[in-house]
Design an enzyme around this catalytic site. Sequence first.
Site, short mmCIF file in Angstrom:
data_model
loop_
_atom_site.label_atom_id
_atom_site.label_comp_id
_atom_site.label_asym_id
_atom_site.label_seq_id
_atom_site.Cartn_x
_atom_site.Cartn_y
_atom_site.Cartn_z
N TYR A 144 86.85 30.40 72.90
CA TYR A 144 86.75 31.72 71.83
C TYR A 144 87.10 31.31 70.63
CZ TYR A 144 83.57 35.65 74.13
OH TYR A 144 82.75 36.26 74.20
N ALA A 199 75.51 36.67 77.34
CA ALA A 199 76.15 37.15 78.77
C ALA A 199 77.44 37.59 79.13
CB ALA A 199 77.35 35.03 78.23
N GLU A 200 78.05 38.74 77.74
CA GLU A 200 78.54 39.86 78.05
C GLU A 200 78.32 40.40 78.06
OE1 GLU A 200 81.79 38.75 78.43
OE2 GLU A 200 82.71 37.01 77.64
N ALA A 201 76.74 41.21 77.62
CA ALA A 201 76.58 42.95 77.83
C ALA A 201 75.70 42.02 79.50
CB ALA A 201 75.15 42.12 76.54
N THR A 295 83.82 33.78 79.10
CA THR A 295 82.13 33.11 78.76
C THR A 295 82.06 31.98 78.58
OG1 THR A 295 82.04 35.35 77.95
CG2 THR A 295 80.20 32.94 76.99
#
Length: 299
Positions: A144, A199-201, A295
């Site tokens: 990130y 991906a995070e959701a 992620t």
Amino acid sequence: MKIYVVATIAWILLQFSAWTTTDAVTSITLDLVNPTAGQYSSFVDKIRNNVKDPNLKYGGTDIAVIGPPSKEKFLRINFQSSRGTVSLGLKRDNLYVVAYLAMDNTNVNRAYYFRSEITSAESTALFPEATTANQKALEYTEDYQSIEKNAQITQGDQSRKELGLGIDLLSTSMEAVNKKARVVKDEARFLLIAIQMTAEAARFRYIQNLVIKNFPNKFNSENKVIQFEVNWKKISTAIYGDAKNGVFNKDYDFGFGKVRQVKDLQMGLLMYLGKPKSSNEANSTVRHYGPLKPTLLIT
């Protein structure tokens, strides 16, 4: 003889079907032309359901768990608009984003990938629309912090939190890389938003629910969202090794207050950590792992 020949042909077709199923890349599509909250929610659920092992449960919960590594390594996500399609590649065994595909301003399909996560040959299989000559390894890394730096949003205390989330923002960021000459800042911003909206959701129903609550508008991420994203492995490990019947053996603080009930975390998908622990093992000291890379090899 005819029966034998027919049976032989049927067997060959069955084997061929099995091979193509094994080698094929599963695709899941989100239509961004007038999408609804229900369509987005169904899209995230499909990602989650596609990578989970229905027979795996950790900590006495009903939270989905990613299946163990398999021959099918990647999952393809397609974002469709009236102007075309932009695609993401996810690793099935952890949902790390490894590559994306978009047309440039000359209508040539080009694939961009993180070299530490996927090879050129794998990129070709994932995105056959882009020839090897039209593939490019990204100059920055897959964490990130590196993506935020290239998105030019890291002045002062700013981060992806200030960039925001939301279906309208996803559509806008997608169009910035769709049929356009490559601009690294726009590319990195698209990746930051797309990563969190997929991906995070899928990992965190909390994030999925925030998008639905604010649908379709842009909203600024809260600190809790960021804490979830950097603690996926820590949360998965705690549930795997120190929870029984959905209750932790002690209070845990993942950056947003103490938690004892697993359900309060609103998890959607847990990291694969092996076979479920027995009750006795779950009550023993939880194992400790190195820094989480949520992620994109994120620490």
